[in-house]
Design a protein around this motif. Sequence first.
Motif, PDB file in Angstrom:
ATOM      1  N   GLY A  34       0.803  -1.205   0.000  1.00 38.24           N
ATOM      2  CA  GLY A  34       0.000   0.000   0.000  1.00 38.24           C
ATOM      3  C   GLY A  34       0.840   1.259   0.000  1.00 38.24           C
ATOM      4  O   GLY A  34       1.865   1.335   0.685  1.00 38.24           O
ATOM      5  N   THR A  35       0.405   2.254  -0.767  1.00 38.59           N
ATOM      6  CA  THR A  35       1.063   3.549  -0.778  1.00 38.59           C
ATOM      7  C   THR A  35       0.014   4.619  -0.530  1.00 38.59           C
ATOM      8  O   THR A  35      -0.895   4.814  -1.333  1.00 38.59           O
ATOM      9  CB  THR A  35       1.789   3.812  -2.115  1.00 38.59           C
ATOM     10  OG1 THR A  35       2.178   5.191  -2.169  1.00 38.59           O
ATOM     11  CG2 THR A  35       0.908   3.504  -3.320  1.00 38.59           C
ATOM     12  N   SER A  36       0.097   5.284   0.602  1.00 38.65           N
ATOM     13  CA  SER A  36      -0.851   6.348   0.930  1.00 38.65           C
ATOM     14  C   SER A  36      -0.525   6.882   2.303  1.00 38.65           C
ATOM     15  O   SER A  36       0.201   6.256   3.089  1.00 38.65           O
ATOM     16  CB  SER A  36      -2.295   5.822   0.932  1.00 38.65           C
ATOM     17  OG  SER A  36      -2.525   4.995   2.058  1.00 38.65           O
ATOM     18  N   GLY A  37      -1.078   8.059   2.601  1.00 37.83           N
ATOM     19  CA  GLY A  37      -0.937   8.609   3.941  1.00 37.83           C
ATOM     20  C   GLY A  37      -1.578   7.737   4.993  1.00 37.83           C
ATOM     21  O   GLY A  37      -1.128   7.696   6.141  1.00 37.83           O
ATOM     22  N   THR A  38      -2.628   7.014   4.604  1.00 38.25           N
ATOM     23  CA  THR A  38      -3.284   6.127   5.568  1.00 38.25           C
ATOM     24  C   THR A  38      -2.339   5.041   6.046  1.00 38.25           C
ATOM     25  O   THR A  38      -2.158   4.840   7.255  1.00 38.25           O
ATOM     26  CB  THR A  38      -4.539   5.488   4.947  1.00 38.25           C
ATOM     27  OG1 THR A  38      -5.515   6.510   4.687  1.00 38.25           O
ATOM     28  CG2 THR A  38      -5.142   4.455   5.885  1.00 38.25           C
ATOM     29  N   VAL A  39      -1.717   4.326   5.107  1.00 37.58           N
ATOM     30  CA  VAL A  39      -0.884   3.194   5.527  1.00 37.58           C
ATOM     31  C   VAL A  39       0.375   3.667   6.234  1.00 37.58           C
ATOM     32  O   VAL A  39       0.853   3.018   7.174  1.00 37.58           O
ATOM     33  CB  VAL A  39      -0.547   2.254   4.344  1.00 37.58           C
ATOM     34  CG1 VAL A  39      -1.792   1.562   3.836  1.00 37.58           C
ATOM     35  CG2 VAL A  39       0.148   2.990   3.214  1.00 37.58           C
ATOM     36  N   THR A  40       0.948   4.797   5.804  1.00 41.04           N
ATOM     37  CA  THR A  40       2.148   5.278   6.486  1.00 41.04           C
ATOM     38  C   THR A  40       1.823   5.785   7.886  1.00 41.04           C
ATOM     39  O   THR A  40       2.608   5.606   8.821  1.00 41.04           O
ATOM     40  CB  THR A  40       2.849   6.382   5.673  1.00 41.04           C
ATOM     41  OG1 THR A  40       1.937   7.463   5.425  1.00 41.04           O
ATOM     42  CG2 THR A  40       3.342   5.836   4.345  1.00 41.04           C
ATOM     43  N   THR A  41       0.653   6.400   8.039  1.00 42.18           N
ATOM     44  CA  THR A  41       0.242   6.876   9.361  1.00 42.18           C
ATOM     45  C   THR A  41      -0.013   5.714  10.308  1.00 42.18           C
ATOM     46  O   THR A  41       0.456   5.701  11.454  1.00 42.18           O
ATOM     47  CB  THR A  41      -1.019   7.745   9.255  1.00 42.18           C
ATOM     48  OG1 THR A  41      -0.730   8.911   8.466  1.00 42.18           O
ATOM     49  CG2 THR A  41      -1.503   8.188  10.623  1.00 42.18           C
ATOM     50  N   LEU A  42      -0.752   4.700   9.834  1.00 41.84           N
ATOM     51  CA  LEU A  42      -1.043   3.553  10.688  1.00 41.84           C
ATOM     52  C   LEU A  42       0.226   2.766  10.997  1.00 41.84           C
ATOM     53  O   LEU A  42       0.380   2.234  12.106  1.00 41.84           O
ATOM     54  CB  LEU A  42      -2.087   2.655  10.029  1.00 41.84           C
ATOM     55  CG  LEU A  42      -3.552   2.952  10.402  1.00 41.84           C
ATOM     56  CD1 LEU A  42      -3.941   4.379  10.063  1.00 41.84           C
ATOM     57  CD2 LEU A  42      -4.488   1.956   9.732  1.00 41.84           C
ATOM     58  N   ALA A  43       1.149   2.690  10.042  1.00 39.30           N
ATOM     59  CA  ALA A  43       2.415   2.020  10.308  1.00 39.30           C
ATOM     60  C   ALA A  43       3.210   2.767  11.379  1.00 39.30           C
ATOM     61  O   ALA A  43       3.888   2.150  12.216  1.00 39.30           O
ATOM     62  CB  ALA A  43       3.229   1.908   9.027  1.00 39.30           C
ATOM     63  N   SER A  44       3.132   4.089  11.376  1.00 35.23           N
ATOM     64  CA  SER A  44       3.797   4.881  12.415  1.00 35.23           C
ATOM     65  C   SER A  44       3.217   4.590  13.782  1.00 35.23           C
ATOM     66  O   SER A  44       3.944   4.494  14.782  1.00 35.23           O
ATOM     67  CB  SER A  44       3.665   6.378  12.093  1.00 35.23           C
ATOM     68  OG  SER A  44       4.274   6.695  10.865  1.00 35.23           O
ATOM     69  N   LEU A  45       1.898   4.446  13.848  1.00 29.92           N
ATOM     70  CA  LEU A  45       1.256   4.091  15.117  1.00 29.92           C
ATOM     71  C   LEU A  45       1.672   2.683  15.547  1.00 29.92           C
ATOM     72  O   LEU A  45       1.872   2.423  16.735  1.00 29.92           O
ATOM     73  CB  LEU A  45      -0.262   4.175  14.979  1.00 29.92           C
ATOM     74  CG  LEU A  45      -0.846   5.576  14.728  1.00 29.92           C
ATOM     75  CD1 LEU A  45      -2.353   5.492  14.517  1.00 29.92           C
ATOM     76  CD2 LEU A  45      -0.536   6.509  15.894  1.00 29.92           C
ATOM     77  N   HIS A  46       1.803   1.783  14.587  1.00 28.75           N
ATOM     78  CA  HIS A  46       2.232   0.419  14.892  1.00 28.75           C
ATOM     79  C   HIS A  46       3.614   0.411  15.539  1.00 28.75           C
ATOM     80  O   HIS A  46       3.868  -0.373  16.474  1.00 28.75           O
ATOM     81  CB  HIS A  46       2.247  -0.408  13.610  1.00 28.75           C
ATOM     82  CG  HIS A  46       2.844  -1.765  13.747  1.00 28.75           C
ATOM     83  ND1 HIS A  46       2.243  -2.782  14.469  1.00 28.75           N
ATOM     84  CD2 HIS A  46       4.018  -2.278  13.270  1.00 28.75           C
ATOM     85  CE1 HIS A  46       3.011  -3.865  14.423  1.00 28.75           C
ATOM     86  NE2 HIS A  46       4.084  -3.584  13.705  1.00 28.75           N
ATOM     87  N   LEU A  47       4.491   1.300  15.065  1.00 31.74           N
ATOM     88  CA  LEU A  47       5.847   1.376  15.624  1.00 31.74           C
ATOM     89  C   LEU A  47       5.933   2.299  16.837  1.00 31.74           C
ATOM     90  O   LEU A  47       7.022   2.444  17.418  1.00 31.74           O
ATOM     91  CB  LEU A  47       6.822   1.868  14.554  1.00 31.74           C
ATOM     92  CG  LEU A  47       7.061   0.959  13.343  1.00 31.74           C
ATOM     93  CD1 LEU A  47       8.071   1.592  12.392  1.00 31.74           C
ATOM     94  CD2 LEU A  47       7.518  -0.436  13.763  1.00 31.74           C
TER      95      LEU A  47
END
Length: 373
Positions: A269-282
């Motif tokens: 996935g490429t989008s602000g959604t996936v990068t934002t949620l991945a940041s929360l995951h980390l």
Amino acid sequence: MVQHSRPSPQSSGPTGHYTGKRARCGPGEGSKAAAIPPPLKQRGFLPQAARARRSYAAIDLGTNNCRLLIAKPSADGFIVIDAFSRIVRLGEGLAATGRISDAAIDRAIAALSVCADKLRRRHVTLARSVATEACRRASNGEEFIQRVYRETGIALDIISAEEEARLAVLGCHALLEPGNGPALIFDIGGGSTELVLVDSNGTTGAPRIVDWVSAPWGVVSLTESEAFDHGDADDRLAAYERMRARVRDAFAPLARRLPQDAENIRLLGTSGTVTTLASLHLNLPRYDRQAIDGLIVPCDAMRAISERLSTMAIVDRQKLPCIGTERADLVVAGCAILESILDIWPAVRLGVADRGIREGILRGLMDRDGSMM
């Protein structure tokens, strides 16, 4: 003077085999009669060393963001020498009025003026600038494009959904997990979401596009279609389920065509959604592209984060690192879209890409110009 690249009218859409050796553009482009500054030199007569010194630029004006990358060719692709990103919410109110609002136009032109200044200061010689779903939908989209050119000198192409999907794949496919199984690449935008089924078996460049769909739901359009931030948690959850139902209906035609019971499926996935949620995951205190781009996240973890955000009040979402006030009202719609993707493509892991259309544009420009080494 910047040369603004225009695609060839004979080029094809995203149904062909893209190897990365020659960028091909989708239908519906190059149709505007706006004046384009003449090229600095005939590209065919530039020696390789001269081409390698050239600077290239890509601008992606989406429904929510305006993004710029400026790069120079390198041995393994390109090196970014400048970048810019600003939330402009070009599609704000578009669903209700069918037009890009005056306030949104002012925000977009202010951001594009910054881009134009960077193009001049970085001595960019070849650029391509694209506009996507908001301009495709808006009744005043062409009028807006002409005003942008008059005031900034940037010649925007309103690209088709097909071309948008192709560029996203070209820009991020390198981050697909290795494997022989089918892969789904998706881009959650502000006004639409593109899902692309690809086959990377036997290819050395970009994977072959097998099937695709562009759904008319992105984080802005879906948020505006369904009031979410109710005071009661149960009401928020009900609104979230209605969001998911809208997206599920839009994905249904592709879902019926997707391979069933395929093994070793992959998801990127490429989008602000996936990068934002991945940041929360980390649990990142602030966004860090180096930590996110290329990260592989368990899909169950992304679902759990989505479900948690879908029950939170906006004031609580605003307090979360990497969301803040700018993304707090839109992130829930992104979660609904992501969960709907996971429903129809139940991969175990999700690849996260902080790259996409702009990178695809740059690779296409350098490839056509003979600068890719």
